[in-house]
Design an enzyme around this catalytic site. Structure first.
Site, PDB file in Angstrom:
ATOM      1  N   ASP A   1      29.824  43.025  47.343  1.00 31.63           N
ATOM      2  CA  ASP A   1      31.276  42.758  47.278  1.00 31.63           C
ATOM      3  C   ASP A   1      31.855  44.068  47.963  1.00 31.63           C
ATOM      4  OD1 ASP A   1      33.849  41.921  46.375  1.00 31.63           O
ATOM      5  OD2 ASP A   1      33.357  42.603  44.459  1.00 31.63           O
TER       6      ASP A   1
ATOM      7  N   HIS B   1      28.764  47.246  45.139  1.00 32.94           N
ATOM      8  CA  HIS B   1      29.893  47.959  44.998  1.00 32.94           C
ATOM      9  C   HIS B   1      30.401  47.746  43.779  1.00 32.94           C
ATOM     10  CE1 HIS B   1      29.149  46.734  49.392  1.00 32.94           C
ATOM     11  NE2 HIS B   1      29.908  47.688  49.666  1.00 32.94           N
TER      12      HIS B   1
ATOM     13  N   SER C   1      31.813  43.284  37.390  1.00 29.31           N
ATOM     14  CA  SER C   1      30.765  42.572  37.559  1.00 29.31           C
ATOM     15  C   SER C   1      29.606  43.360  36.791  1.00 29.31           C
ATOM     16  CB  SER C   1      30.452  42.573  38.893  1.00 29.31           C
ATOM     17  OG  SER C   1      30.489  43.778  39.652  1.00 29.31           O
TER      18      SER C   1
ATOM     19  N   HIS D   1      33.273  36.076  39.336  1.00 28.05           N
ATOM     20  CA  HIS D   1      32.782  36.267  38.114  1.00 28.05           C
ATOM     21  C   HIS D   1      32.360  34.813  37.435  1.00 28.05           C
ATOM     22  CE1 HIS D   1      34.967  40.212  38.277  1.00 28.05           C
ATOM     23  NE2 HIS D   1      33.943  40.399  38.808  1.00 28.05           N
TER      24      HIS D   1
END
Length: 291
Positions: free
Chosen positions: A166, A41, A102, A18
């Protein structure tokens, strides 16, 4: 679809992922042209660190929890400031309870003209994600298989953007799918910025991954690995000892930012002696990594 990120939210892997995500988004905003973020994802978007799941593992205490306190130098705090500001914004009373995923990070930093596609296959998580992003006019939630999404959503009409991949790594062969998925994606959108996350238990498979990615002969590609413990430690093949990011087409100026902060960030997050980091050029062009 058994993986639930609520058990791992805010851990050291989230911190690395992040923080770099925020840096890339800030670089994209330096140009006025709109861009698109595709999160393959996406998860649920926001995580309660006081939940049963998060409290059961306590992983966030050795992740985001370590970034608050005297162990962080002013220089590292300055580099992390845009990322930590997003976390602080969810916790105005100063009690660290909520952690942004995210898609929420991306939506918070994007401008009204930018677009977010947040894809999440798990039905319950997708429903929660829709609630998290409700009211965001520049965000759309999808429920596709992530690898199908990676093909069908490219190229974006803006011709600028970041694609975050991800996977949960629940199934065998996920490292191979990173390579084949990236190869297919860049054929559709060669100028996009790609950020791919992977876990590290043993360095052998990661070195193989790097070699295969390098074999794609993409011009600009780097790998960032952070080890919080030695990969040959006890139970090293069974537990997460680190994580890595592959970044294709990193924005100009991103690498020096990462390289300057990575040694101290690794030291803060390391479990014990054995923490380490590395940055490797995997592309055909040698990018300067200025420390």
């Amino acid at each position: 679809m058994n993986y639930r990120h609520a058990y791992h939210a805010g851990n050291f892997a989230d911190v690395l992922k992040h923080w770099v995500l925020v840096l890339i988004l800030e670089h994209l905003k330096q140009k006025p042209a709109p861009f698109r973020v595709i999160d393959t994802h996406a998860g649920i978007g926001c995580y309660d660190l006081s939940s049963i799941e998060a409290q059961k593992t306590g992983e966030w205490l050795d992740g985001i929890g370590r970034l608050y306190g005297p162990g962080v130098s002013p220089a590292l705090a300055e580099t992390l400031a845009p990322y930590l500001a997003l976390v602080d914004g969810l916790n105005p009373d100063g009690d660290l309870r909520l952690y942004p995923g995210s898609p929420l990070i991306a939506q918070a930093l994007m401008r009204p003209t930018d677009q977010l596609i947040a894809n999440e296959l798990h039905p319950a998580d997708r429903e929660t994600l829709e609630e998290t992003l409700a009211g965001a006019g520049n965000a759309k939630v999808l429920g596709l298989d992530a690898w199908v999404a990676l093909k069908s959503l490219l190229p974006p009409k803006e011709r600028r953007g970041l694609i975050l991949v991800d996977p949960p790594f629940e199934e065998p062969g996920e490292l191979d799918r990173l390579v084949t998925g990236l190869a297919a994606a860049v054929r559709r959108f060669a100028t996009g910025i790609y950020m791919l996350w992977y876990p590290i238990k043993d360095l052998g498979p990661i070195d193989t991954l790097h070699a295969r990615l390098s074999g794609l002969d993409l011009p600009k590609m780097i790998a960032i690995d952070v080890l919080i413990d030695a990969p040959d430690a006890a139970d090293g093949f069974n537990r997460l000892n680190g994580c890595g990011l592959v970044i294709v087409n990193p924005p100009f100026g991103l690498l020096p930012q990462i390289a300057r902060a990575l040694p101290e960030l690794t030291a803060v997050l390391a479990r014990a002696p054995g923490g380490d980091h590395r940055i490797a050029n995997l592309g055909s062009e040698m990018l300067a990594i200025d420390r």
